[in-house]
Structures are given as C-alpha cells and as structure tokens.
Design a protein around this motif. Structure first.
Motif, PDB file in Angstrom:
ATOM      1  N   LEU A  75      31.724 -40.605  76.092  1.00 24.21           N
ATOM      2  CA  LEU A  75      30.701 -41.237  75.584  1.00 24.21           C
ATOM      3  C   LEU A  75      29.516 -41.470  76.602  1.00 24.21           C
ATOM      4  CD1 LEU A  75      30.524 -42.697  72.694  1.00 24.21           C
ATOM      5  CD2 LEU A  75      30.922 -44.785  73.848  1.00 24.21           C
ATOM      6  N   LYS A  76      29.889 -41.814  77.802  1.00 24.83           N
ATOM      7  CA  LYS A  76      28.602 -41.742  79.045  1.00 24.83           C
ATOM      8  C   LYS A  76      27.924 -40.343  79.134  1.00 24.83           C
ATOM      9  CE  LYS A  76      31.523 -45.418  81.432  1.00 24.83           C
ATOM     10  NZ  LYS A  76      32.260 -45.456  82.474  1.00 24.83           N
ATOM     11  N   GLN A  77      28.629 -39.304  79.253  1.00 22.64           N
ATOM     12  CA  GLN A  77      27.862 -38.017  79.327  1.00 22.64           C
ATOM     13  C   GLN A  77      27.061 -37.801  78.035  1.00 22.64           C
ATOM     14  OE1 GLN A  77      27.756 -36.579  82.137  1.00 22.64           O
ATOM     15  NE2 GLN A  77      29.290 -38.006  83.360  1.00 22.64           N
ATOM     16  N   ALA A  78      27.687 -37.866  76.835  1.00 24.22           N
ATOM     17  CA  ALA A  78      26.959 -37.598  75.782  1.00 24.22           C
ATOM     18  C   ALA A  78      25.563 -38.655  75.791  1.00 24.22           C
ATOM     19  CB  ALA A  78      27.550 -37.822  74.593  1.00 24.22           C
ATOM     20  N   ASN A  79      25.712 -40.006  76.150  1.00 24.52           N
ATOM     21  CA  ASN A  79      24.649 -40.680  76.216  1.00 24.52           C
ATOM     22  C   ASN A  79      23.414 -40.221  76.996  1.00 24.52           C
ATOM     23  OD1 ASN A  79      25.727 -42.619  74.271  1.00 24.52           O
ATOM     24  ND2 ASN A  79      26.620 -43.956  75.918  1.00 24.52           N
ATOM     25  N   ALA A  80      24.008 -39.713  78.305  1.00 26.17           N
ATOM     26  CA  ALA A  80      22.916 -39.324  79.243  1.00 26.17           C
ATOM     27  C   ALA A  80      22.123 -37.900  78.675  1.00 26.17           C
ATOM     28  CB  ALA A  80      23.600 -38.935  80.513  1.00 26.17           C
ATOM     29  N   LEU A  81      23.117 -37.016  77.986  1.00 29.53           N
ATOM     30  CA  LEU A  81      22.502 -35.733  77.456  1.00 29.53           C
ATOM     31  C   LEU A  81      21.419 -36.212  76.520  1.00 29.53           C
ATOM     32  CD1 LEU A  81      22.385 -32.907  77.596  1.00 29.53           C
ATOM     33  CD2 LEU A  81      24.316 -32.747  76.139  1.00 29.53           C
ATOM     34  N   MET A  82      21.880 -37.211  75.511  1.00 28.18           N
ATOM     35  CA  MET A  82      20.885 -37.541  74.397  1.00 28.18           C
ATOM     36  C   MET A  82      19.638 -38.328  74.842  1.00 28.18           C
ATOM     37  SD  MET A  82      23.571 -38.787  71.245  1.00 28.18           S
ATOM     38  CE  MET A  82      24.467 -39.811  72.293  1.00 28.18           C
ATOM     39  N   ILE A  95      38.506 -45.967  72.641  1.00 29.78           N
ATOM     40  CA  ILE A  95      38.205 -46.550  74.050  1.00 29.78           C
ATOM     41  C   ILE A  95      38.785 -47.891  74.223  1.00 29.78           C
ATOM     42  CG2 ILE A  95      36.086 -47.326  75.408  1.00 29.78           C
ATOM     43  CD1 ILE A  95      34.589 -45.037  74.270  1.00 29.78           C
ATOM     44  N   VAL A  96      38.526 -48.770  73.220  1.00 30.12           N
ATOM     45  CA  VAL A  96      39.105 -50.035  73.148  1.00 30.12           C
ATOM     46  C   VAL A  96      40.569 -50.101  73.421  1.00 30.12           C
ATOM     47  CG1 VAL A  96      39.564 -52.018  71.857  1.00 30.12           C
ATOM     48  CG2 VAL A  96      37.335 -50.994  71.706  1.00 30.12           C
ATOM     49  N   GLN A  97      41.152 -49.152  72.506  1.00 32.41           N
ATOM     50  CA  GLN A  97      42.807 -49.140  72.839  1.00 32.41           C
ATOM     51  C   GLN A  97      43.230 -48.557  74.161  1.00 32.41           C
ATOM     52  OE1 GLN A  97      44.027 -46.714  69.645  1.00 32.41           O
ATOM     53  NE2 GLN A  97      43.462 -48.248  68.007  1.00 32.41           N
ATOM     54  N   ALA A  98      42.591 -47.691  74.746  1.00 30.52           N
ATOM     55  CA  ALA A  98      42.785 -47.043  76.022  1.00 30.52           C
ATOM     56  C   ALA A  98      42.395 -48.239  77.017  1.00 30.52           C
ATOM     57  CB  ALA A  98      41.964 -45.968  76.422  1.00 30.52           C
ATOM     58  N   SER A  99      41.417 -48.900  76.804  1.00 30.73           N
ATOM     59  CA  SER A  99      41.074 -50.043  77.803  1.00 30.73           C
ATOM     60  C   SER A  99      42.359 -51.091  77.831  1.00 30.73           C
ATOM     61  CB  SER A  99      39.841 -50.703  77.692  1.00 30.73           C
ATOM     62  OG  SER A  99      39.552 -51.636  78.488  1.00 30.73           O
ATOM     63  N   GLN A 100      42.719 -51.392  76.728  1.00 34.34           N
ATOM     64  CA  GLN A 100      43.748 -52.540  76.680  1.00 34.34           C
ATOM     65  C   GLN A 100      45.113 -52.182  77.190  1.00 34.34           C
ATOM     66  OE1 GLN A 100      43.904 -53.488  72.360  1.00 34.34           O
ATOM     67  NE2 GLN A 100      41.781 -54.777  72.362  1.00 34.34           N
ATOM     68  N   GLN A 155      35.573 -53.000  80.262  1.00 28.95           N
ATOM     69  CA  GLN A 155      34.863 -52.938  81.487  1.00 28.95           C
ATOM     70  C   GLN A 155      33.357 -52.887  81.140  1.00 28.95           C
ATOM     71  OE1 GLN A 155      36.119 -52.887  84.597  1.00 28.95           O
ATOM     72  NE2 GLN A 155      38.247 -53.170  83.686  1.00 28.95           N
ATOM     73  N   PRO A 156      32.640 -53.325  82.035  1.00 30.25           N
ATOM     74  CA  PRO A 156      31.108 -53.451  81.666  1.00 30.25           C
ATOM     75  C   PRO A 156      30.293 -52.151  81.510  1.00 30.25           C
ATOM     76  CG  PRO A 156      31.512 -54.790  83.677  1.00 30.25           C
ATOM     77  CD  PRO A 156      32.816 -54.073  83.400  1.00 30.25           C
ATOM     78  N   GLU A 157      30.845 -51.276  82.301  1.00 28.57           N
ATOM     79  CA  GLU A 157      30.233 -49.942  82.019  1.00 28.57           C
ATOM     80  C   GLU A 157      30.651 -49.172  80.786  1.00 28.57           C
ATOM     81  OE1 GLU A 157      31.995 -50.724  84.640  1.00 28.57           O
ATOM     82  OE2 GLU A 157      30.574 -50.841  86.345  1.00 28.57           O
ATOM     83  N   ASP A 158      31.807 -49.552  80.178  1.00 28.92           N
ATOM     84  CA  ASP A 158      32.302 -48.914  78.952  1.00 28.92           C
ATOM     85  C   ASP A 158      31.539 -49.776  77.793  1.00 28.92           C
ATOM     86  OD1 ASP A 158      33.934 -47.444  80.387  1.00 28.92           O
ATOM     87  OD2 ASP A 158      35.939 -48.552  79.931  1.00 28.92           O
ATOM     88  N   ASP A 159      31.253 -51.199  78.040  1.00 31.23           N
ATOM     89  CA  ASP A 159      30.798 -51.880  77.036  1.00 31.23           C
ATOM     90  C   ASP A 159      29.398 -51.523  76.960  1.00 31.23           C
ATOM     91  OD1 ASP A 159      30.503 -53.869  75.248  1.00 31.23           O
ATOM     92  OD2 ASP A 159      31.027 -55.405  76.612  1.00 31.23           O
ATOM     93  N   ASN A 160      28.635 -51.206  77.981  1.00 33.35           N
ATOM     94  CA  ASN A 160      27.179 -50.862  77.952  1.00 33.35           C
ATOM     95  C   ASN A 160      27.058 -49.597  77.338  1.00 33.35           C
ATOM     96  OD1 ASN A 160      26.103 -53.397  78.896  1.00 33.35           O
ATOM     97  ND2 ASN A 160      26.445 -52.650  81.165  1.00 33.35           N
ATOM     98  N   ALA A 161      27.992 -48.527  77.700  1.00 27.92           N
ATOM     99  CA  ALA A 161      28.085 -47.302  77.189  1.00 27.92           C
ATOM    100  C   ALA A 161      28.239 -47.288  75.425  1.00 27.92           C
ATOM    101  CB  ALA A 161      29.229 -46.393  77.703  1.00 27.92           C
ATOM    102  N   ILE A 162      29.344 -48.097  75.067  1.00 29.30           N
ATOM    103  CA  ILE A 162      29.296 -48.155  73.535  1.00 29.30           C
ATOM    104  C   ILE A 162      28.008 -48.795  73.038  1.00 29.30           C
ATOM    105  CG2 ILE A 162      30.442 -49.390  71.841  1.00 29.30           C
ATOM    106  CD1 ILE A 162      33.028 -49.409  73.534  1.00 29.30           C
ATOM    107  N   LYS A 163      27.173 -49.668  73.403  1.00 23.48           N
ATOM    108  CA  LYS A 163      26.073 -50.122  73.001  1.00 23.48           C
ATOM    109  C   LYS A 163      25.107 -49.013  72.923  1.00 23.48           C
ATOM    110  CE  LYS A 163      22.385 -53.409  73.008  1.00 23.48           C
ATOM    111  NZ  LYS A 163      21.709 -54.475  73.812  1.00 23.48           N
ATOM    112  N   GLU A 164      25.024 -48.379  73.995  1.00 23.59           N
ATOM    113  CA  GLU A 164      23.823 -47.332  74.044  1.00 23.59           C
ATOM    114  C   GLU A 164      24.031 -46.154  72.950  1.00 23.59           C
ATOM    115  OE1 GLU A 164      22.257 -43.739  77.092  1.00 23.59           O
ATOM    116  OE2 GLU A 164      23.515 -45.268  78.011  1.00 23.59           O
ATOM    117  N   TYR A 165      25.465 -46.026  72.828  1.00 23.04           N
ATOM    118  CA  TYR A 165      25.907 -44.897  71.921  1.00 23.04           C
ATOM    119  C   TYR A 165      25.578 -45.592  70.370  1.00 23.04           C
ATOM    120  CZ  TYR A 165      29.181 -42.500  68.616  1.00 23.04           C
ATOM    121  OH  TYR A 165      29.618 -41.719  67.733  1.00 23.04           O
ATOM    122  N   LEU A 166      25.527 -46.748  70.099  1.00 26.81           N
ATOM    123  CA  LEU A 166      25.099 -47.226  68.813  1.00 26.81           C
ATOM    124  C   LEU A 166      23.746 -47.073  68.559  1.00 26.81           C
ATOM    125  CD1 LEU A 166      27.667 -50.287  68.646  1.00 26.81           C
ATOM    126  CD2 LEU A 166      27.799 -48.153  67.345  1.00 26.81           C
TER     127      LEU A 166
END
Length: 967
Positions: A730-737, A764-769, A778-789
């Motif tokens: 998700l993070k790498q896709a966000n950066a590319l987009m 992502i949520v299940q893996a984090s749990q 995690q803050p980075e994962d949370d922000n990545a999800i929002k950017e993806y949205l």
C-alpha cells in the motif's frame, strides 16, 4: 647358410618379384640394407643387394636420433593387419612359383630366416597434418607425458557415425560443451555439504564433478572433427576442468594436513621433543624409522611430499589420456638387433653396416667402448628411457621396473630400486616362531646415490637417462633441461628439495651409525632449496613454455595454495575480478567463488572484504547469465547488508509472475530477508528515470502509459504475493500514484490502484492484530490507508467527471429537422422522430441529473475529505517522512483547485447556479482551508467563473447569490 650367387636368372626373378609386389599393393619406397628389415616373415639374404621394402633412414646422425620425440611407435607383429599378413603369404607363394619357373628346383629361399624376436614391423604411421588439423598437444601445450601420445586406432565407419551423432547433440544442446550443469551441481553440492566437518568431503565432491564432466567432454571430443571450432572449444573446456579438478585435489591433501597439524600442535612441543630424544637414546632406529618420525614431525617436508605426490598423480592422469600401445614384443630380448648382427659377424656373414658397433653386450659396453648399438636398438633404447622417465614423473616406479624386465633389461630395473631406506625389523622383534625377518631397503643407499649422481653427470648418456637418475639423487641441473611445463619444473624442484631435506636429516641423526657413508658432491649442497626459493627460481627461468604457463590463473592459484598464503591468493583473485572480469571464464569465476568459500569455512583467511568482492562478481555473473535458480544460494553467503541489495537487483529483471513466485520461494529457502528485498525492488524500479516531483496544474492529462511506467506498475506485484507485506504494498503504491498524479498520468495511477487487492485494508488490519495483538494500527500503516483512500476518492471523482462529460457532450440526442417542402410521408416520419427525440431527451436529462449527482458527490468527497482533509495525514505520532509530506502538500496544490473548477463546470452546465456561488464559501472556509491550495491567478479564475454564474442568476430573475429578488 648357403650363399646365393646373383646370376642373370636370379636378377630376372627379383624383377618379377618387384612386379608382383606392385600388383599386390606394396610400395617400393627406397633401398636400404637388409639387416634393417623388420617386416614379418621376410627372409635374410646374405647378398649385397638393396631391400625392396621400406626401411628406416640411416642417414640421421646419432645426435639427431637422440633428441627425436617419440613419434608414432613401431608396429609389432601383433599389430599387423590381417590384410598385410595375407599379402605377405601371397608374396611367399609367388616367390615359390617364380623359383620353380626360373628352373631352380630344390633351392629353398627360406633357408635363412630372421630370428623370431626380430620379426617386427618397421612401418611407422605418418601423421598427416594440414592447415585445418588442430593438434591436441598444441592446444594443451608441451609436456613430458605428451611425448608418449600415439595415434588412435582408425575405425573410420564408427568414427563417422559417432561424429554425426555428437555433432547433432552439440547443435541441439549447446550446454553440453559449456558444461552449464556444473553451476547447478556445485550449488547443490555446496548446499548439501555445508557443515564444517564436511568441508573436505565437499572438496572431494567438487573434484569428482570436474572429472565426470571432463570424461564426458573427452568422449564428445573423440567423435568431433578436429578442424571445427567446437573441437577447440571442447579442448579448452577439458583443459580448464582438468586444471580445476587438480587444484581441488591439491587443496584437499594440503589443507587437510595443515589443519591436522594445527590441531596437534601444543605450546610444549619443544619439551616433548626433548623427552622423545631421551626415550630414544640407546634404542635402535633405522633410516626408515628416522624418516618416518621426521615426516610426522616436520610439516614442511611432509607437505612438500604431498605436492610431489599430487604432481605425479596429475601426470599419471594425463598419461592415461592416451591409448596404450605396446612398443615392445613379449618375446624380445635386450638389444636384439645388435645381438643378431654380432651373431652374423661371428658366422662370417657380411656385415649389415660399415658403421662401428659394440662387440660386447654387457650393460656398460656402449659407454665403456664408446661405440653405439644397432640403429634400431638405439631407437628402442631412447624410447625405453623416455617411457621410464614418464613413469617416474607420474609416480609409477613399479611400472618402469616392469617395463625394464619385460624388454630384457632387469639390470636397469635393479638400478631404480636403490633409493629405499634400510630397515631391519629384527632389532625390535623376531618373526613368527622366532624366525629372522628379512631386512628391507638398501644398506648402501648413500653409495647408490653417489653413483646415480655420477651417472647423471655422464655426458655420454642421453639427456633422458641423465635426468632419470638425477631424479633419484637430487641433481637439479640435469633434471631441468627435459622439463617442459611449469608443473614439470615444480616437480623437479620439490623432488630435489625433499631429497636434500632427507639427506640433511639423516646426516645429522644417523651418520655415525651407518656402516657405509659416502657424502654427496659439493654441488648437491651448494643451493639448499625452500618453497619460496623454488617459486622465485621458476619465475626467473628462461623456458618460454614455463613462462607462458605461469601467466594462467590456475598456475597462480596453485602457487599460493602450495605456499599456504590464502590472503595473497584472495588479493590476486580480487584483482582479476576487478580488472579482468571480461576475460575470466565463467567456470574460472565459479571456481574462485567456491575457493573463497572454502577458505572462509576453515577460517584461514583475513581478507573477508576481498572475499566478498569475489563472491559479488560470481553473483553478478549468475544474474547476467540468467541462472535464476542459483542466485539465492550465493546471495545468502554475502553479508546481511549486501544480501538485500544484490537479490533486489536480481529480482528487478524478473517479469514473469510464476518465475517471481519461484524466486521468492528460493529466497525464503535460502534464509533471505524477503520483505526488505521486495521493498527495495519496488523502490529501485520506482526510482528509475524519475524526475523531480513537480507538476503543472494547467498541463493536459496524459492518457498514455509508457513501457517504463508499466514496469513500475508491475513492480507492485512483488509486494502483493505475501499478505504480511500488504501494508508495504500500500505504501509503495501510494508513492507511485503520487508521482503519476503529479505527472497528470491518471490512467497509470488507476493501473497502480488496481494492483492493490480490494481486501487490502482488512488484510492489513488482521495482520497488525496478529502481530501486535491490539486493534490500533501503527501510525505509518494508518496514514497509508488514509492516503490510499484519498487516491481512491480522487480517481473516482475524475472517472465520474469523465463519464459526466462524455454523457453531457456526446450522449445528448440530436433534434430532427424537417426538410423544406416535405411530403406527407416525410412529415409523418418527422413527427415520429420528434416524439422519439423527446423521449430520448427526457431520458438523457434524467441520466444527466443522476450522473451529475454522482459526480458532484465524488468531487465533494475529495474537497471535503474527512479527518483533516484530502492528502493530510491523520496521525502525527509516527515516523516523519519529510519527502512524503512535501509531495502530499504539493499534490493538494496541484489537484484541489482543478477539482473546484470541475465542480463549477458540472454545476454551471446543469444550471445549479446557486451551488456554484456557494463554492466561494467552501473555498474560503477555515475548516477545510482550501484557499491555501490556490495560487493567486487560480483564485482570480475561480472568482471570474462565479461572476459568470451570478450574471446567469440575474438573467434568470434571481439575485447574484441565487435568492429571489425582493421587490
């Protein structure tokens, strides 16, 4: 023997004999004295005529004959073909018929016969050489062993059949000649024998693999036409693999001894030696006992002997390359031709030659009398000596002795046995039943060595005979002239050094106990050799063949392995990999990589950084040559920080989905950090040809997707395979987009978005749990999800606007027109079209309102994005990425004003003027702070559009804000 008088009738008979010989296929080549005839079943005529058959050239000087290389051997009676024997019988029968025809009944032409031991063919096969023929000796270089090379049997039909089969195999499978399977074999062997206690078993496996492939190539080479380029390639490959296999054999013997020596060493070694000397005082110790203890104690002499054994083994392997040919018949005796000549002379028959010859046949006769043997015996003598020396050079002393006995020179075999150390076992204990045991060795060994020295200095012996005895007495001066290669030189030097060390030790410990003592000449002790001096002397020698050998990689490797200097060897290999990488053969590079791994496993090298560079060079080759199934194994042997870098470089070139999965599986099996590797792969591909992150809001949309763009898009797949890496995907896709949006490549950005599976947020949520056992991400994962949205909302808004634009401009039905002067039929058709138009227009307006509503909602979703706004991180407690923050801020400035203009376009064209005017409140709101994303000119443009809307409101009877006018 009855003498023949050459009457005219007998001359006529000889003439007819010549005619019959020509008719039978015999060739009358030259005239020569009859005593030189060795053809089977030929007769001895005591007449001064010339031979009808081919004889040897007696015009050569003895010196020329002495240095003749051992060309094709003389064929003996057992090697004469059946056809030749039938022809011989036919000639005899013809002679008998002629004899009866010319009127000489009762006279037996066969009354005088050559002794059975002399019935040997003198025909020497002539080697035909053309410009297209490639001699193996030319490719391999000269050597002492190559002097014994003989022609292979000429089985023409089978050769042609094998040649056709092998050539077809080579054309269909070029990997046969390249031995590419060796790379896989070495990798599998390394993986299967990775433990420290298996290291020498591993080295033995390496040697076996080289030998197996060498044998396979030899079989192919035998059926390949020498003039073809494939043959040269095969020969070079055989030579390379032979050298590698020999080096592995040397490594196994030397380093095993060195490690065992290090394990046996103790700090009180000197004290132990003194105690041992005290224990042995007054105790009988034979030469053999002393040398056995000396070899066990002194690592230098022991390992030098290992080098000699190795050099002899490699020479023995090379000797076995050639087909065995018997040079001497079973029933022959020593110097048979000379004996036959002396017997003839004693019987008063005419001499075979006017040249002086020995008249006694004891072993010392030629030297004592200064006269030579018969020419054929002299040639056989030279050939015998060369074979004996070749056997000694290859460590086959017993075979040399057997050969001497076989040719009737048992005395010469006895001269080779005086080197053995004397030992009398009866001093320790008697044999069974109290019987005295037989001593072994030579009690007069020192006298025998002094005699060997004198024989090696005797100029009347040929160079090979001098060298033969020089090898047993340590006379290096007489041994070197016949050495042709660097290995021959090395063998000669080491043999002399070990001989010197042996004699030195015996003189220091045993001289007073010897019954007979004869000191060696002063020349023997003039230069005491050491291993370092040996290599310096060989490097300074004037032999061009040796100097050429020293330039090879394997010669240098061999040198440092013998010296035990692994650090300098690794430095040399590092230089080759850096400077001569293009010149290195792939198999040489493979060998060096496994060699540094061997040094690492036994802990003898301090040049770890240089060793890593050699491994890097091999990994680089595997990547470039597409050995995809081997890369993971060797990358795993690099330091941790380099594993990710190199395997990521490798994965960048893999595009097939199935192959990608396979490579990741191999990486997991090899223990590599797959998450870090795949992350770096995507980052490396994403950063290719990337310009500075900037954009132009007024630039037109770019709907094309280049090949480079597609590679970047497909790189996201590396992170999708593993569900645990979905957050990173998700993070790498966000950066590319972000990069694609900045470049106005919305089609490419949509392709990136589609690479992410729809269930990624849940994954992502299940893996984090499962990892943190908490609900909060995690803050980075949370922000990545929002950017993806955020990307999803923006792309959906643009797609919706494009659909609206297409429907508004291209889907609106066209109003039909009635032509002037239309007929009744045309007016009826027009009325039908008009009713259909009204229905289509109503449908279009309905769909337009629905599409407008959807488009406006999606545009508002971006402009009024929750939790801080579009492209604004929700959480600030994570690791701060300034570059990402800058890009997101820039994207707000590039995208949000444009979306406001699109929203105004939709609302204005659908006559929702009041909502258009309200855009000014939306932009000026402090809650969303959209005004901060507008440039000054963009704000002026927005105000201009709102003014146009207000004018439209006034035209419709409303005030500028869309409210009814108050009268």
């Amino acid at each position: 023997m009855e003498k023949l008088t050459l009457t005219p009738k007998r001359y006529l008979k000889l003439f007819y004999l010549c005619v019959i010989c020509l008719a039978k296929g015999y060739q009358i080549l030259k005239w020569g004295p009859l005593p030189s005839m060795r053809r089977a079943d030929t007769m001895d005529l005591d007449i001064p005529t010339k031979s009808l058959f081919r004889t040897r050239d007696h015009s050569r000087s003895s010196d020329q004959k002495q240095f003749l290389s051992m060309d094709s051997p003389v064929l003996r009676e057992r090697n004469i073909s059946r056809t030749m024997k039938r022809q011989s019988l036919g000639v005899q029968k013809s002679l008998q018929i002629l004899d009866e025809a010319v009127g000489t009944p009762g006279y037996a032409l066969h009354a005088s016969r050559t002794p059975a031991s002399l019935r040997r063919s003198t025909y020497t096969p002539v080697r035909m050489s053309t410009d297209d023929t490639i001699q193996v000796s030319d490719l391999f270089g000269p050597s002492i062993i190559s002097l014994l090379a003989t022609p292979r049997p000429n089985n023409q039909s089978k050769m042609e059949e094998d040649t056709t089969t092998i050539n077809l195999a080579l054309e269909e499978d070029p990997t046969v000649t390249n031995c590419t399977e060796l790379f896989t074999d070495f990798s599998e062997t390394l993986t299967a024998n990775g433990e420290l206690h298996e290291v020498f078993h591993l080295v033995g496996e390496y040697e076996s693999l080289c030998k197996e492939n060498t044998e396979k190539l030899k079989k192919i080479m035998q059926a390949t036409v020498p003039g073809q380029s494939k043959f040269v390639k095969l020969v070079n490959m055989v030579k390379l693999l032979q050298q590698e296999g020999n080096i592995w054999s040397l490594i196994a013997s030397l380093y095993k001894d060195r490690l065992e020596t290090d394990s046996r060493m103790c700090p009180d070694e000197d004290v132990d030696d003194e105690l041992m000397m005290i224990d042995n005082m007054g105790k009988y110790q034979s030469e053999q006992d002393l040398m056995k203890a000396y070899y066990e104690k002194d690592a230098t002499v022991r390992q030098s002997q290992l080098v000699i054994d190795w050099l002899e083994k490699t020479a023995r392997d090379q000797l076995e390359l050639y087909h065995k040919v018997e040079f001497f018949s079973d029933e022959m005796g020593a110097w048979e031709n000379t004996l036959h000549a002396l017997k003839q002379k004693k019987c008063g028959l005419l001499s075979m030659s006017d040249r002086p010859m020995v008249d006694e046949l004891d072993p010392d006769a030629p030297i004592r009398q200064g006269k030579p043997l018969a020419d054929l015996d002299q040639e056989d003598e030279h050939r015998l000596i060369k074979h004996m020396f070749a056997y000694v050079r290859s460590g086959q002393l017993e075979k040399a002795k057997e050969l001497c006995v076989k040719v009737g020179q048992a005395w010469r075999a006895a001269t080779l046995d005086g080197w053995r150390l004397y030992h009398d076992p009866n001093y320790e204990s008697l044999g069974p039943n109290g019987c005295v045991q037989k001593p072994t060795g030579n009690p007069f060994r020192c006298l025998w060595k002094a005699t060997c020295w004198k024989m090696s200095e005797e100029k009347r012996y040929c160079s090979y005979e001098r060298a033969l005895y020089a090898a047993f007495c340590g006379n290096l001066k007489q041994l070197l002239p016949i050495c042709l290669t660097s290995d021959d030189y090395l063998w000669a030097y080491f043999r002399v050094m070990v001989d010197q060390l042996t004699e030195q030790h015996l003189q220091l410990t045993y001289v007073n106990k010897r019954k007979c003592f004869v000191d060696m000449p002063s020349d023997y002790w003039d230069k005491l050799l050491t291993v370092e001096k040996i290599f310096n002397d060989i490097k300074a020698c004037s032999n061009q063949n040796v100097q050429q050998d020293l330039k090879s990689y394997f010669s240098t490797i061999e040198k440092y392995i013998i010296l035990g200097d692994s650090d300098h060897l690794i430095e040399e290999m590092y230089d080759w990999c850096k400077e001569d990488m293009d010149q290195l053969a792939p198999h040489a590079l493979r060998f060096m990589a496994h060699l540094v791994l061997f040094f690492r496993s036994i802990g003898v090298s301090n040049k770890e950084e240089l060793s890593v560079s050699v491994l890097e060079a091999y990994v680089k080759y595997l990547i470039e040559d597409k050995h995809t199934h081997l890369v993971a194994t060797y990358v795993a042997l690099l330091p941790k920080e380099m594993q990710v870098e190199w395997y990521a470089k490798f994965l960048e070139g893999i595009t097939d989905t199935d192959q990608r999965k396979s490579c990741l599986t191999l990486a997991l099996k090899a223990g590599l950090d797959v998450p870090s590797i795949t992350k770096l792969v995507v980052e490396n591909i994403r950063s290719r040809d990337s310009a500075d992150f900037s954009g132009d809001a007024d630039a037109p949309l770019d709907v094309t997707t280049t090949k480079e763009d597609q590679l970047k898009i497909d790189a996201i797949d590396w992170l999708v395979f593993n569900p645990l890496q979905r957050a990173e995907a998700l993070k790498q896709a966000n950066a590319l987009m972000r990069n694609f949006l900045a470049s106005r490549k919305l089609t490419a950005a949509r392709a990136v978005f589609d690479k992410i599976p729809p269930d990624s947020v849940d994954v992502i949520v299940q893996a984090s749990q499962s990892q943190t056992h908490t609900v909060e991400l995690q803050p980075e994962d949370d922000n990545a999800i929002k950017e993806y949205l955020c990307h999803q909302a923006y792309l959906d808004a643009h797609d919706s606007f494009c659909d609206w634009f297409e429907h508004y401009h291209n889907a609106k039905p066209t109003k039909p027109n009635i032509p002037k002067g239309a007929s009744f039929t045309e007016r009826v058709a027009f009325e039908h079209k008009e009713r259909q138009y009204e229905m289509d227009l109503a449908r279009w307006k309905h769909n337009l309102m629905m599409q407008t509503k959807v488009t406006c909602d999606r545009l508002y979703n971006v402009l009024l994005f929750v939790n801080g706004g579009w492209m604004v991180d929700q959480r600030q407690d994570g690791t701060r990425d300034d570059n990402r923050t800058h890009q997101m801020r820039l994207l707000r400035q590039l995208c949000l004003p444009g979306l406001c203009f699109l929203l105004h376009t939709v609302l204005h064209n659908t006559e929702q003027y009041k909502k258009c005017v309200q855009l000014a409140n939306l932009v000026a709101s402090d809650q969303h702070q959209l005004y901060k994303t507008f440039r000054k000119d963009e704000l002026q443009q927005l105000l201009h559009k709102i003014r146009e809307t207000s004018v439209a409101l006034l035209d419709s009877g409303l005030d500028p804000l869309g409210y009814p006018l108050i009268e």
